[in-house]
Design a protein around this motif. Structure first.
Motif, PDB file in Angstrom:
ATOM      1  N   PHE A 281       0.839  -1.180   0.000  1.00 42.36           N
ATOM      2  CA  PHE A 281       0.000   0.000   0.000  1.00 42.36           C
ATOM      3  C   PHE A 281       0.881   1.238   0.000  1.00 42.36           C
ATOM      4  CE2 PHE A 281      -2.555  -3.401   1.508  1.00 42.36           C
ATOM      5  CZ  PHE A 281      -3.852  -3.091   1.157  1.00 42.36           C
TER       6      PHE A 281
ATOM      7  N   ARG B  37      -8.110  -1.037  -3.790  1.00 39.00           N
ATOM      8  CA  ARG B  37      -7.035  -0.055  -3.877  1.00 39.00           C
ATOM      9  C   ARG B  37      -7.231   0.759  -5.151  1.00 39.00           C
ATOM     10  NH1 ARG B  37      -1.732  -2.876  -3.336  1.00 39.00           N
ATOM     11  NH2 ARG B  37      -2.201  -3.631  -5.433  1.00 39.00           N
TER      12      ARG B  37
ATOM     13  N   GLU C 133      -5.486   3.459  -7.650  1.00 41.48           N
ATOM     14  CA  GLU C 133      -4.193   4.013  -8.045  1.00 41.48           C
ATOM     15  C   GLU C 133      -4.350   4.809  -9.328  1.00 41.48           C
ATOM     16  OE1 GLU C 133      -1.769   0.543  -8.429  1.00 41.48           O
ATOM     17  OE2 GLU C 133      -1.156   0.564  -6.312  1.00 41.48           O
TER      18      GLU C 133
ATOM     19  N   THR D 156      -7.162  -5.721  -3.286  1.00 46.62           N
ATOM     20  CA  THR D 156      -5.883  -5.900  -2.606  1.00 46.62           C
ATOM     21  C   THR D 156      -5.579  -7.392  -2.523  1.00 46.62           C
ATOM     22  OG1 THR D 156      -6.976  -5.958  -0.461  1.00 46.62           O
ATOM     23  CG2 THR D 156      -6.149  -3.831  -1.210  1.00 46.62           C
TER      24      THR D 156
ATOM     25  N   GLU E 104      -8.643   1.992  -0.244  1.00 46.03           N
ATOM     26  CA  GLU E 104      -7.502   2.861   0.059  1.00 46.03           C
ATOM     27  C   GLU E 104      -7.226   3.753  -1.129  1.00 46.03           C
ATOM     28  OE1 GLU E 104      -2.795   2.889   1.210  1.00 46.03           O
ATOM     29  OE2 GLU E 104      -3.636   1.673  -0.392  1.00 46.03           O
TER      30      GLU E 104
END
Length: 445
Positions: free
Chosen positions: A59, A228, A230, A242, A341
């Motif tokens: 992470f 996640r 990005e 994840t 996240e």
């Protein structure tokens, strides 16, 4: 005229809550840590299940998925877990208990039941009395008021728990608007209760909560993020599950092949294989649904993920369900207790959905955005420019936000912002408070 008995055949289609369907719905609703536990529990009983630890994901800040989990895993019992434990101890028919477990997934973060009873009856093809008994089982659980369909029922259930008889509890709960307006003459006339009774009951009601699950907000710590977000080299956002936390589930093909060659083990192997296939299918459906919902959230909330952290576009679970052709309760189960996240911070998926203001006027503003606008107005106040709730309403209305004074007061309370009277008192106290010897008082203007 005598009626002749007739025999007729009628074919109907009914969707029953099969063990496979129930498992799929339960797996969908589980947060990551509970999912891992459920997988390991099943593997301990099913020799055909083979678990393989995946490569550990990383992470933001170089933290591993394991590190994030150990830092954020909830240490207290969730609302769902608490209700499961209580219902397990009740003396209920198996079908009623199964429906109660199913309906727990339809509770929102406040503890209200979001699914309609008629829809549940129709979807599951069950008798209404069975569904109502399951709802009653949930409503008999702690905290009082959980499982209510609206505020009136929530207050009614809490009054019953407090020992008020059914008739008086219904009379008072039905007139919460009069209590809020403090219209005592009309309340006395409509309830036909004495002044003493009304005073006692109103005092009780004011000590009750419209948010029966509030204590679970306060106790719950952020869970492990399973999504996640990005940004790639081209500036596009990528959504991924994840890895490194949930083990990869497969069937032990070698053991299955050997078992099928042994006559005494074939039936047992077939049952284990069916259970393994069911679990694998449920986990895949869960992952696919999470990715679909997360991708839609990222597309819809593009301003937020592009740096405008205080701006959320109105988005409801019903809208997500419609766009993805899913049932609203499926979306609710998939989002409950799930986290993503982004940029080093962990957010619950529910953060990106909120109630909408101004739907009737066509100018839609998310509740979160309205709260941030209120916060900014208050932060810019000086001792001479304290804003009342009414003035905040006028400023927001001027900016195109359709909001009422009651809603402003509600949002202010959610953000722990004191009333204008209290803010003025606090600011005046700071201005007049004597400093320590040799110190200088600074007043923020």
């Amino acid at each position: 005229m005598a009626l002749k008995p007739k025999i007729s055949l009628r074919q109907t289609q009914r969707l029953s809550l099969t063990p496979t369907l129930r498992q799929s719905l339960n797996i969908l609703a589980l947060p990551m840590t509970e999912l891992i536990t459920a997988i390991h529990d099943e593997a301990a009983e099913n020799p055909m299940l083979k678990l393989e630890t995946q490569h550990e994901g990383t992470f933001s800040g170089g933290r591993s998925a394991y590190d994030v989990a150990t830092e954020t895993v909830a240490t207290t019992v969730s609302l769902g877990e608490s209700l499961h434990q209580q219902i397990t101890l009740m003396r209920l028919d198996d079908v009623v208990r199964s429906i109660a477990f199913y309906l727990i997934g339809d509770l929102d973060e406040n503890g209200y039941l979001t699914s309609d009873t008629d829809d549940t009856v129709k979807a599951l093809g069950l008798e209404r009395s069975i569904v109502e008994r399951a709802i009653s089982a949930i409503q008999s659980c702690d905290p009082p008021g959980v499982g209510a369909k609206n505020l009136t029922e929530c207050i009614f259930l809490q009054m019953i728990e407090a020992g008020i008889d059914d008739e008086r509890a219904r009379l008072i709960a039905k007139h919460l608007d009069l209590i809020a307006a403090e219209d005592w003459p009309i309340l006395l006339r409509k309830t036909q209760l004495s002044e003493v009774e009304v005073h006692e009951l109103v005092t009780l009601v004011r000590g009750l909560t419209p948010f029966p699950a509030a204590r679970f907000w306060q106790e719950e710590r952020p869970g492990s993020p399973e999504i996640r977000i990005e940004r790639d080299a081209s500036g596009q956002h990528r959504v991924a599950l994840t890895s490194g936390m949930v083990p990869e589930i497969t069937i032990d093909v070698d053991l299955l092949t050997r078992s099928k060659k042994e006559p005494g083990a074939r039936e047992f192997a077939a049952r284990c294989q069916a259970r393994a296939d069911s679990l694998i299918s449920a986990v895949r459906f869960r992952n696919k649904t999470l990715l679909r919902i997360s991708n839609l959230i990222v597309r819809h909330q593009h301003p937020f993920f592009s740096g405008r952290a205080d701006h959320l576009i109105p988005l409801t679970r019903a809208e997500i369900a419609h766009q993805l052709s899913l049932h609203a309760s499926t979306v609710g189960r998939a989002m409950a207790g799930k986290y993503l996240e982004w940029s080093g911070l962990v957010y619950p998926l529910s953060f990106f959905t909120s109630s909408t203001l101004g739907a009737e006027s066509g100018l839609r503003t998310s509740a979160y955005s309205a709260q941030q606008m209120i916060r900014r107005l208050v932060e810019r106040e000086t001792a001479d420019t304290i804003l009342s709730d009414e003035k905040i309403v006028k400023k927001l209305n001027a900016d195109g936000v359709d909001i009422t004074r009651r809603t402003v007061a509600k949002y202010r309370g959610c953000m722990n912002i004191p009333s204008s009277f209290e803010r003025r008192r606090q600011m005046t106290a700071r201005r007049t408070r004597p400093g320590s010897p040799g110190s200088v008082n600074f007043v923020k203007q």
